[in-house]
Design an enzyme around this catalytic site. Structure first.
Site: not given
Ligand code: XIL
Length: 298
Positions: A168, A234, A236, A205, A127
């Site tokens: 990432n 990750e 979701d 996400h 990030e």
């Protein structure tokens, strides 16, 4: 029977989940996680505040608990994460300049040497880009100089040459976003100059503010064309719509260098965004429609 892991393996891919050390005593949790997934990411236990709570004193108790569980159950591990603007212990927040730069190098060496030869891929930097501008995010690390990311990757390569090294981030799934272009240009620069980078992790996400878009596939393709693996790290999705989950899986399958998918938790109540019920299993461990859609797509 068929599981997410065995279905993904048919095309040479993995299917992983985030695992929390505090839940390894919950047999309903470990039964699902043990059965369905073949890659594990520690949700918080390898972050800087957990592994180096005091400068120079490394603690791997919780991280090793997950690592050992994964290996005993035949799973590989993604290391997450070495350098991030969050999960910073207070000792680190008081450092600047060359002292902070050296602390970054020492941290990477300390954690990677503990797991040398045992980690499939490390999220070396997490990030580092700003959500709005496409430029770098302001952070303690960024204030040590623009070259901090490159130094982190070179340090990581020397510390464990066997591990794949990933950058990432989130909100880099849609090709039209400025942030996506910023990360793409960094990876392009790194690969052209021989800075060691093997993979890019797309957190994925998805929610109503940053929804899934069909051009995720274009993004995965364009990054892969730079010569790196791409992974969904990750995943979701707010509300867990079955069709969106299937679309994400199909996007990965369409790109040969998209070699794995990780969902960010096992059951909905395990999620960091549990009120979004964004995962593949409900609170009773039941398979949701999204589970079936993913399995069918794989
Ligand atoms: C989250 C965890 O899921 C939470 O338990 C924790 O409180 C905060 O971090 N991007 C990342 C992950 O790279 O490490 C974050 O995980 C979610 C966003």
């Amino acid at each position: 029977g068929t599981t997410l892991g065995t279905a993904a393996a048919r095309s040479g891919r993995y299917f992983g989940t985030a695992i929390s050390a505090s839940k390894l005593g919950d047999s309903a949790y470990t039964t699902i996680a043990g059965r369905e997934f073949d890659m594990v990411t520690p949700e918080n236990e390898m972050k800087l505040d957990a592994t180096e709570p005091r400068q120079g004193q490394f603690v791997f108790t919780a991280a090793d608990r997950i690592f050992d569980w994964a290996v005993q159950n035949g799973k590989r591990v993604r290391g997450h994460t070495l350098v991030w603007h969050a999960a910073e212990p207070s000792w680190l927040q008081s450092l600047t300049g060359s002292a902070l730069r050296q602390a970054m190098i020492d941290h990477i060496n300390g954690v990677m040497s503990h797991y040398k030869g045992k980690i499939y891929a490390w999220d070396v930097v997490n990030e580092a880009f700003s959500d709005s501008t496409g430029g770098r995010r302001d952070s303690n690390w960024q204030r040590t100089g623009d070259d901090w990311i490159e130094v982190a990757f070179r340090t990581a390569r020397a510390a464990d040459p066997a591990a794949k090294l990933c950058y990432n981030d989130y909100n880099i799934e849609n090709w039209s976003w400025a942030k996506t272009q910023g990360v793409y240009n960094m990876v392009k620069d790194f690969t052209s100059r021989g800075v060691p980078i093997d993979c890019v992790g797309f957190q994925a996400h998805f929610n109503s503010l940053t929804p899934y878009s069909a051009d995720f596939r274009t993004t995965l393709r364009n990054f892969a064309a730079l010569g790196v693996d791409v992974q969904i790290t990750e995943l979701d999705i707010q509300g867990a719509p079955a069709t969106t989950y299937a679309n994400v899986v199909n996007d990965c399958l369409a790109v040969p260098r998209c070699n794995g998918i990780t969902v960010w938790g096992v059951r909905d109540p395990d999620s960091w965004r549990s009120s979004d019920t964004p995962l593949l299993f409900d609170g009773n461990g039941g398979k949701k429609p999204a589970y079936t859609a993913v399995l069918d797509a794989l």
